[in-house]
Write an enzyme that holds these catalytic residues in place. Structure first.
Site, PDB file in Angstrom:
ATOM      1  N   LYS A 199       0.863  -1.184   0.000  1.00  0.00           N
ATOM      2  CA  LYS A 199       0.000   0.000   0.000  1.00  0.00           C
ATOM      3  C   LYS A 199       0.901   1.236   0.000  1.00  0.00           C
ATOM      4  CE  LYS A 199      -3.903   1.876   2.744  1.00  0.00           C
ATOM      5  NZ  LYS A 199      -4.718   1.648   3.964  1.00  0.00           N
TER       6      LYS A 199
ATOM      7  N   SER B 210      -9.937  -0.830   7.070  1.00  0.00           N
ATOM      8  CA  SER B 210      -9.309  -0.617   5.762  1.00  0.00           C
ATOM      9  C   SER B 210      -8.563  -1.823   5.194  1.00  0.00           C
ATOM     10  CB  SER B 210      -8.355   0.579   5.813  1.00  0.00           C
ATOM     11  OG  SER B 210      -9.104   1.769   5.743  1.00  0.00           O
TER      12      SER B 210
ATOM     13  N   SER C 179      -9.704   1.441   2.842  1.00  0.00           N
ATOM     14  CA  SER C 179      -8.799   2.241   2.024  1.00  0.00           C
ATOM     15  C   SER C 179      -7.702   1.416   1.348  1.00  0.00           C
ATOM     16  CB  SER C 179      -8.129   3.315   2.885  1.00  0.00           C
ATOM     17  OG  SER C 179      -7.274   2.726   3.849  1.00  0.00           O
TER      18      SER C 179
END
Lengths: 481, 489
Positions: free
Chosen positions: B81, B180, B156
């Site tokens: 990420k 997330s 996310s």
């Protein structure tokens, strides 16, 4: 009401940089004077993703200071974030302690003309310093520069209660506090470089009142003199405002060194809302009882106690004791020398006179003195015994100070020893008087001012080394006085 | 091998690498080829680091030959990420304000991955500063769900989930502040684990809400998640909130099953707004656990209904402070042609932050303001304690808690963009776990008729990741959901 009918009320907030080697939340050096932004890393630059790790030494220094100021040291204290935007504050918040500081409710005793006075210390907390914004000539037009060497240097904030009643008390408190911190080895006491800084909260109220007036915070007080001047100016200003029917407004005011006035920096309305909240990156700080007790046991004798002991133990006047104990190394050296000196007061005279002069002249401190306490004792003994004159002894001390050579060797090699042998002096006196028969006659006839001539002749003949007491004694005897 | 290399799980690839059947360079090239093939449609990657990944893969192969593997996952390529700082590789956190920011240091977890010999393929898309549940708040582009390209992969960590699901990477790291990791895992038929707060270092992870953020593995199987957690779960002296605990062997008891365990089913987690197909899938999974020898226990977490409000006070409050450093002074975006400091701040932050980030900074600033602090921030902290106590009480009765991960399957891109509240509501089942600091796992548990994945959430006691993984694995073993590949592209 005239100025004298008003009572000033003053409290001080002191920021003291701690003498740790590294910063409070990272391993960067705290050294002063490096190239801008030299002592920085991702943590103190506030890069994304960094986290603070507490320097344990900072806690030890805070505990030491808290105990010296007779505070309660809290078993648990909490870190908070103080949020505001400024280019020299890399994270956009300062990590500090807010509603739960490490130390609370202490006191510092100071001397005032009216006697001892207890000034209460409300709180002591730890925090990180900000960097420095530079708006001077090194920046090109329209630019400001930021130096983050100082960002993350550990600070103690020490807040007094509004117990001070005039500018002299404020100065005395600040000096005493500075002495304590320097004795503890936690701060270097340097106001000019800003490692020891002070803000003053000042208000006035009618004498006899118990209700404090509206206070103003004064900033930029980087010397004892400025603190005194700023408070006096501010007290007079506030009285003027009240006398002319106005109201003192809560605001932050800046001491203008050049104009000698305080001027408004920001009003209450413009004051920041710092949005304090507990720092989620640091757990609450727990201080073990063992650390507190260990620190308490290791506390050094503090300036005030030392001063009183110097008076009682060495029979010194208050003036001498205060000067000798002003800095710990000087006091320690005095105590090292005392057992070797024939008389403590005379030793004190040498410390405060010739030794202080030499230190000042050489721009050095007592720690770099080259001679030993025993050697100083020997020199003072020689003076006492008349082996060397006081004036010659001053030269000897200078030589000892510079080279560390033994006083006896210096006296011998420079031929500074006095002639105190009665026979030797008497022979010279006889010779001089024999050569100066006409002067002796005039003297005896009443021209007493010729006495100096005889002394001069004897000293000249002895190349200045005659023991003056003995010379006088013999001359007077021979001249029949 | 009949199946494509990229279909292997991490542990299958690790076994193939160990057996010398395939090299890390070959695996890395396979991933890079797959990325080139599908990512133009999935859009999971913000940045592919082909050169860096191949260099690491070569080094891995060389190491294996010379001195043996540095870890059991040596040579397995991974995605990150874009919230993790990578030395020398641009890191933006999905934001305009960090465009062009090249970190001078590695996050602790990145360092641990490198030391364990895992090549890093690049940086994965995310909601800006991890604020969002759909990847649509990314300043760059939204990521598409490989199971239905018209839908979001969740957020996310949506880029990470999509990349794992689409077989672009063998696994990835995500972060989870309110769901997330777990919510996008549930929406993409992948496994996502949010470890206990303090289990994995946050150093070098761009902060959203410091007291809630946690790093975790995103993989295709529970065993892969356990293996990856093994690499990153480590006490870190650079993170003062990192727990000073030994790391257990997460694979040792993974196949231990659930026989005799008491599994709690919180009545507050099966709410009115829940999609019936999601509920049906999860209820079927619960039955499965009974069949496997677990006892289902009805439990109550009475303060659940306050979790959303609590979270949306605390997380923005911390974020408003954490994001103050993006001021245009030292790095990242700096607005041009500004006069004076206030304008520099205003323009830089105005141009650099997107709408959702601004919304949360304003929420958080308000919650911390003088006069509102007690009513909002302080009260939220108190409710957070009550929520934590709910779990403490429940865990006196049960070994773990089961629920849906998300009340709904993946929604359509654009569907909730203009309705932040309904977007926030999709996190309602994952938020309490963060507020309580517990470990939480999402494991695939079926599909809707339209073919959208459904996730089962397993919540455990603090630092009982091993237990949570074992429970997830017990279900996974009975099904082939993880073997299913997305239909497109």
């Amino acid at each position: 009401m005239p100025l004298s009918d008003f009572q000033p009320v003053i409290g001080l907030e002191v920021h003291a940089q701690l003498l740790t080697h590294s910063k409070i939340f990272c391993g960067c050096s705290t050294a002063f004077g490096a190239e801008p932004n030299h002592h920085t890393c991702p943590v103190c630059l506030g890069l994304p993703g960094v986290l603070p790790v507490l320097n344990q030494r900072v806690v030890e220094f805070a505990v030491r200071t808290g105990l010296a100021l007779e505070c309660t040291v809290k078993g648990t204290s909490v870190w908070s974030r103080k949020n505001y935007f400024y280019p020299d504050l890399p994270k956009g918040y300062q990590i500090t302690q807010y509603d739960q500081p490490i130390c609370e409710w202490g006191r510092l005793v100071i001397d005032t003309p009216a006697g001892e006075k207890v000034v209460r210390v409300r709180r002591i907390h730890m925090e990180e310093d900000a960097g420095k914004s530079v708006h001077d000539a090194t920046a090109s037009a329209g630019q400001s520069l930021v130096d983050l060497n100082r960002a993350g240097v550990p600070l103690l904030e020490i807040v007094s209660e509004p117990d001070l009643r005039d500018s002299d008390e404020a100065v005395e408190y600040l000096k005493s506090l500075r002495d304590v911190l320097m004795y503890l080895g936690v701060n270097d006491g340097n106001l000019e470089e800003g490692s020891f800084r002070c803000d003053a909260n000042v208000s006035v109220m009618p004498k006899g009142s118990t209700v404090y007036g509206q206070r103003c915070e004064l900033k930029n007080l980087n010397s004892f003199r400025f603190l005194k001047q700023a408070i006096e100016y501010e007290v007079a200003r506030q009285v003027d405002v009240l006398e002319s029917g106005g109201k003192v407004l809560q605001e932050t005011r800046l001491w203008d060194v050049n104009k000698g006035v305080t001027r408004s920096m920001r009003s209450k309305e413009e004051a920041h809302d710092y949005r304090y909240f507990p720092e989620p990156d640091l757990p609450p700080l727990h201080v073990a009882d063992a650390l507190i007790e260990e620190t308490r046991g290791a506390l050094p004798e503090l300036p005030r106690a030392k001063r009183q002991r110097f008076m009682s133990q060495y029979g010194l006047p208050a003036y001498d004791a205060k000067l000798l104990t002003a800095e710990r190394p000087l006091a320690d050296f005095f105590e090292a020398c005392a057992p070797h000196a024939p008389d403590a007061k005379k030793l004190s005279n040498w410390f405060l006179g010739e030794l202080s002069r030499l230190l000042k002249e050489e721009g050095t401190t007592v720690s770099s003195v080259r001679f030993t306490p025993t050697q100083l004792g020997e020199l003072l003994g020689a003076v006492e015994q008349g082996t060397v004159s006081i004036n010659a002894a001053k030269d000897v001390l200078g030589e000892m100070f510079r080279t560390g050579a033994a006083p006896a060797n210096i006296i011998a090699s420079k031929g500074l020893a006095q002639v105190s042998d009665v026979g030797a002096v008497e022979a010279v006196v006889d010779e001089v008087l024999a050569k100066s028969a006409s002067e002796v006659e005039k003297y005896r006839a009443g021209k007493k001012n010729l006495y100096g001539f005889f002394v001069g002749q004897v000293m000249k003949a002895m190349k200045g080394k005659g023991n003056p007491t003995l010379v006088n004694e013999l001359l007077k005897k021979k001249l029949g006085d | 091998m009949s199946q494509p290399l990229t279909d292997l799980t991490m542990l299958e690839l690790a076994a193939a690498l160990a057996a010398g059947k395939v090299s890390s360079v070959e695996a890395t090239r396979a991933s890079l080829a797959r990325i080139a093939q599908v990512d133009p449609k999935v859009r999971a990657f913000l940045r592919v680091d082909e050169e860096g990944a191949l260099r690491a893969a070569e080094a891995s192969d060389a190491r294996r030959r010379a001195s043996g593997p540095a870890s059991p996952l040596e040579g397995v390529p991974l995605g990150l990420k874009d919230i993790f700082l990578t030395e020398g590789l641009e890191t933006t956190c999905g934001s305009r304000i960090l465009q062009g920011f090249v970190p001078p240091y590695d996050a602790t977890v990145v360092r641990l991955l490198r030391e364990a010999g895992l090549p890093l393929l690049g940086k994965l898309n995310m909601d800006e500063f991890a604020m969002g549940s759909s990847n649509e708040s990314s300043a760059y582009f939204p990521t598409h769900n490989p199971w239905d390209l018209s839908r979001t992969p969740g957020g996310s960590s949506g880029g990470s989930a999509a990349a794992v699901a689409a077989r672009e990477v063998f696994g990835a790291l995500g972060t989870d502040t309110g769901g997330s990791i777990r919510q996008p895992a549930a929406h993409t038929n992948t496994v996502g684990l949010k470890p206990t707060y303090g289990r994995v270092s946050r150093f070098g992870v761009i902060a959203f809400a410091s007291s809630l953020d946690q790093v975790g593995p995103m993989t295709r199987t529970v065993a892969d998640a356990a293996a990856l957690l093994q690499v990153i779960a480590r006490h870190d002296p650079r993170d003062s909130t990192s727990a000073p605990l030994e790391t257990p062997d997460y694979l040792a008891d993974l196949e231990g099953g659930v026989h005799g365990l008491k599994l709690g089913v919180p009545r507050e987690y099966f709410t009115d707004g829940m999609d019936p197909e999601v509920e049906a899938s999860v209820r079927a999974a619960l039955k499965e656990y009974e069949r496997l020898g677990a006892t289902l226990v009805d439990v109550s977490l009475p303060h659940t209904s306050h979790a959303l409000a609590t979270y949306y006070l605390l997380a923005p409050a911390e974020a408003s402070s954490n994001l103050a450093r993006y001021d245009g002074v030292r790095y990242g975006l700096r607005a041009r042609d500004v006069r004076g400091l206030q304008e520099l701040y205003g323009q830089t932050r105005g141009q650099g932050f997107g709408a959702e980030v601004k919304r949360r900074i304003m929420l958080g600033t308000y919650a911390l303001s003088a006069g509102y602090y007690d009513a909002y921030y302080l009260r939220a902290q108190k409710v957070r304690t009550l929520i934590r106590e709910d779990f403490t009480r429940a865990f006196q009765q049960v070994d773990a808690i089961l629920s849906p991960t998300s009340p709904v399957p993946a929604f359509r891109l654009g569907e909730k963009v203009d309705d932040p509240l309904s977007m926030y509501l999709t996190d309602i089942l994952t938020l309490p776990c963060n507020l309580a600091g517990l470990p939480g796992l999402s494991v695939p548990c079926g599909f809707t008729k339209a073919g959208l994945p459904v996730g089962l959430q397993v919540l455990g006691r603090p630092f009982d990741e091993a237990g949570v993984l074992r429970i997830g694995r017990a279900f996974e073993r009975e099904h082939d959901f993880f073997r299913r590949t997305p239909p497109c592209p």
